[in-house]
Design an enzyme around this catalytic site. Structure first.
Site, mmCIF file in Angstrom:
data_model
loop_
_atom_site.group_PDB
_atom_site.id
_atom_site.type_symbol
_atom_site.label_atom_id
_atom_site.label_comp_id
_atom_site.label_asym_id
_atom_site.label_seq_id
_atom_site.Cartn_x
_atom_site.Cartn_y
_atom_site.Cartn_z
ATOM 1 N N ILE A 19 -0.684 -22.526 -0.726
ATOM 2 C CA ILE A 19 0.072 -22.909 -1.926
ATOM 3 C C ILE A 19 -0.831 -22.821 -3.156
ATOM 4 O O ILE A 19 -0.429 -22.319 -4.209
ATOM 5 C CB ILE A 19 0.676 -24.316 -1.762
ATOM 6 C CG1 ILE A 19 1.783 -24.285 -0.707
ATOM 7 C CG2 ILE A 19 1.212 -24.846 -3.090
ATOM 8 C CD1 ILE A 19 2.301 -25.649 -0.301
ATOM 9 N N HIS A 20 -2.063 -23.290 -3.016
ATOM 10 C CA HIS A 20 -3.004 -23.263 -4.140
ATOM 11 C C HIS A 20 -3.327 -21.831 -4.562
ATOM 12 O O HIS A 20 -3.365 -21.522 -5.759
ATOM 13 C CB HIS A 20 -4.283 -24.018 -3.760
ATOM 14 C CG HIS A 20 -5.248 -24.152 -4.884
ATOM 15 N ND1 HIS A 20 -6.386 -23.382 -4.962
ATOM 16 C CD2 HIS A 20 -5.243 -24.950 -5.983
ATOM 17 C CE1 HIS A 20 -7.044 -23.712 -6.064
ATOM 18 N NE2 HIS A 20 -6.376 -24.665 -6.704
ATOM 19 N N ASP A 21 -3.552 -20.957 -3.588
ATOM 20 C CA ASP A 21 -3.840 -19.557 -3.914
ATOM 21 C C ASP A 21 -2.655 -18.909 -4.632
ATOM 22 O O ASP A 21 -2.833 -18.158 -5.595
ATOM 23 C CB ASP A 21 -4.194 -18.764 -2.656
ATOM 24 C CG ASP A 21 -5.567 -19.118 -2.103
ATOM 25 O OD1 ASP A 21 -6.342 -19.800 -2.803
ATOM 26 O OD2 ASP A 21 -5.863 -18.717 -0.964
ATOM 27 N N ASP B 239 -4.649 -27.430 -9.377
ATOM 28 C CA ASP B 239 -5.728 -28.171 -8.720
ATOM 29 C C ASP B 239 -5.285 -29.577 -8.314
ATOM 30 O O ASP B 239 -5.625 -30.051 -7.226
ATOM 31 C CB ASP B 239 -6.960 -28.234 -9.619
ATOM 32 C CG ASP B 239 -7.629 -26.876 -9.799
ATOM 33 O OD1 ASP B 239 -7.316 -25.946 -9.024
ATOM 34 O OD2 ASP B 239 -8.454 -26.747 -10.717
#
Length: 178
Positions: free
Chosen positions: A53-55, A72
């Site tokens: 999800i962060h990528d 973040d």
């Protein structure tokens, strides 16, 4: 045959739903490299859903109006949610490999002996190793904080500041709060 037709339709509908779910889950890895680090760190595989999800957030966040800071914060929240799933019985991330699972106790004993032997020596490198060793977290939440700190400190170049609607189209469900 009349009784069989509704059953076949139901099976087809369930199959299509399953395929769509699998396809949408795999689409979330399109812009992801997992929890990429140059070192093999604890919780890497356990945090994989949060890292995916962060990528995606770093790649498509600008397109959908999500700032790097929001990506973040969501990353830390997602990792802490994964840690809470472990409950109070297991403070560390579960091991993924068969060898890690079967030799958990033996491995920790072996590691402590190796560290004790290595750190008993009086060299500059071993003093540095002692400092680093005692800073390493021992809990899932501790590792989550470290992963979060790493992306805050070193992730600036990875956040895409351009909008790319073509490659990000259909990935809204792979972003935080979607």
């Amino acid at each position: 045959m009349k009784l069989l037709a509704p059953v076949l339709w139901a099976m087809a509908a369930l199959g299509v739903t399953w395929l769509v779910a699998v396809d949408s889950k795999e689409s979330c890895t399109k812009h992801s490299n997992g929890c990429s680090t140059p070192l093999r760190l604890p919780c890497q595989e356990y945090f994989r859903p949060a890292c995916d999800i962060h990528d995606n957030c770093y790649h498509c966040g600008k397109t959908f109006g999500i700032s790097r800071e929001e990506c973040d914060k969501a990353f830390l929240k997602d990792m802490n949610t994964l840690c809470k799933k472990l409950g109070s019985n297991s403070a560390t991330c579960p091991a993924r490999g068969k060898r890690e699972v079967t030799s958990h106790r033996a491995t920790s004993i072996a590691h402590s002996r190796l560290w004790k032997t290595a750190l008993d020596q009086k060299s500059f490198l071993n003093r540095k190793a002692r400092q680093v060793f005692f800073l390493l977290p021992t809990t899932c939440q501790g590792w989550a904080k470290n992963y979060h700190l790493a992306v805050k400190l070193a992730g600036a170049n990875s956040y895409s500041v351009t909008t790319d609607l073509e490659t990000c189209q259909g990935l809204e469900h792979c972003l935080p709060n979607h």
